[in-house]
Design a protein around this motif. Structure first.
Motif, short mmCIF file in Angstrom:
data_model
loop_
_atom_site.label_atom_id
_atom_site.label_comp_id
_atom_site.label_asym_id
_atom_site.label_seq_id
_atom_site.Cartn_x
_atom_site.Cartn_y
_atom_site.Cartn_z
N THR A 162 3.27 1.12 1.25
CA THR A 162 3.11 1.37 -0.17
C THR A 162 4.45 1.68 -0.86
O THR A 162 5.24 2.47 -0.35
CB THR A 162 2.14 2.54 -0.45
OG1 THR A 162 2.09 2.78 -1.86
CG2 THR A 162 2.59 3.82 0.25
N TYR A 164 4.36 3.14 -3.66
CA TYR A 164 3.96 4.24 -4.54
C TYR A 164 3.35 5.40 -3.72
O TYR A 164 2.16 5.69 -3.84
CB TYR A 164 2.93 3.75 -5.56
CG TYR A 164 3.36 2.51 -6.29
CD1 TYR A 164 4.48 2.51 -7.14
CD2 TYR A 164 2.67 1.31 -6.12
CE1 TYR A 164 4.87 1.37 -7.81
CE2 TYR A 164 3.06 0.16 -6.79
CZ TYR A 164 4.16 0.20 -7.63
OH TYR A 164 4.55 -0.94 -8.29
N PRO A 165 4.14 6.04 -2.88
CA PRO A 165 3.59 7.09 -2.01
C PRO A 165 3.02 8.28 -2.78
O PRO A 165 2.01 8.86 -2.36
CB PRO A 165 4.78 7.50 -1.14
CG PRO A 165 5.99 7.07 -1.92
CD PRO A 165 5.58 5.84 -2.65
N ALA A 168 -0.36 7.29 -4.12
CA ALA A 168 -1.30 7.18 -3.00
C ALA A 168 -1.77 8.56 -2.57
O ALA A 168 -2.96 8.77 -2.29
CB ALA A 168 -0.65 6.45 -1.83
N LEU A 205 -4.87 2.33 0.82
CA LEU A 205 -4.04 2.82 -0.27
C LEU A 205 -2.57 2.92 0.13
O LEU A 205 -1.68 2.66 -0.68
CB LEU A 205 -4.54 4.18 -0.75
CG LEU A 205 -5.73 4.16 -1.70
CD1 LEU A 205 -6.33 5.55 -1.83
CD2 LEU A 205 -5.28 3.65 -3.07
N VAL A 206 -2.31 3.33 1.37
CA VAL A 206 -0.92 3.45 1.82
C VAL A 206 -0.40 2.13 2.39
O VAL A 206 0.73 2.05 2.86
CB VAL A 206 -0.74 4.57 2.87
CG1 VAL A 206 -1.11 5.91 2.27
CG2 VAL A 206 -1.56 4.29 4.13
N GLN A 207 -1.23 1.09 2.35
CA GLN A 207 -0.87 -0.23 2.87
C GLN A 207 -0.42 -0.14 4.33
O GLN A 207 0.73 -0.46 4.69
CB GLN A 207 0.22 -0.88 2.00
CG GLN A 207 -0.23 -1.15 0.58
CD GLN A 207 0.81 -1.85 -0.28
OE1 GLN A 207 1.70 -2.52 0.26
NE2 GLN A 207 0.71 -1.68 -1.58
#
Length: 219
Positions: A162, A164-165, A168, A205-207
């Motif tokens: 991600t 965008y941590p 997330a 969400l965290v990929q």
């Protein structure tokens, strides 16, 4: 002759005190129920004492008043939540994927186990006096920081992709916390199923980037 409040106080002093452990547990149960049902401002300290099977003087032996009691309830719930997370993370080791799953599982199970306390933490925190509120928020905010560290570690190790941590982290925590508002144990969805789904969604969400599989060798 004592009248009104003085008579009540005198009668309270004549009532037998409850053993310390039982008294504390009874007060907490009663306060939890009444705060949840009526809200902080409508809750009566006398009704809390009555619900606990205690005299007012016995309740005041443990807590100075309604404000201290609310703070104690919120702190007790927060401490339990942290214990659950810490135990789960200790068992998970240092792998970010395992740690994220353990954090999500512990948080979801806590919200299912203590839904009333969870909702009180959301609704009644605004009624804490400024100094108590500051202390509580400082301790509470250690939870999102812990989740942020898990996600940051996964990004640094290349297992979470991600960009965008922070977002997330907020999304995962909000998702888990909201369980207390809607989950019904009597419904079709088991806690195990709920945890599995939320771990899956959190890893999405965290990929999460699973290790690449090696191509099969040809004879």
């Amino acid at each position: 002759m004592a009248t009104g409040g003085a008579a009540d106080a005198a009668a309270d002093r004549r009532l037998p005190a409850v053993a310390r452990g039982d008294g504390l547990a009874a007060i907490m149960r009663s306060a939890r129920e009444i705060f949840a049902e009526r809200g902080y401002h409508a809750a009566s300290i006398r009704d809390i004492a009555k619900g606990a099977g205690l005299s007012l003087s016995a309740l005041y032996y443990y807590y100075a008043g309604k404000q201290e009691l609310l703070h104690a309830l919120l702190e007790d719930a927060l401490a339990d939540c942290f214990r659950s997370c810490e135990q789960a993370l200790d068992a998970a080791g240092d792998d970010p994927v395992a740690r994220l799953g353990a954090f999500v599982q512990a948080t979801v199970e806590y919200r299912v186990r203590r839904p009333v306390d969870s909702l009180l933490g959301l609704r009644e925190i605004r009624n804490l006096e400024p100094e108590r509120l500051e202390q509580f928020v400082e301790r509470r905010d250690a939870l999102p920081r812990l989740l942020g560290e898990i996600i940051g570690d996964g990004v640094a190790r290349g297992v979470f992709g991600t960009p965008y941590p922070d977002e997330a982290q907020r999304a995962i925590l909000a998702m888990c916390n909201a369980v207390a508002q809607w989950y019904q144990p009597s419904g079709d969805l088991t806690v195990t199923d709920l945890v599995d789904r939320y771990v899956y969604l959190s890893l999405t969400l965290v990929q999460h980037l699973p290790p690449a599989r090696k191509a099969p060798s040809h004879a």
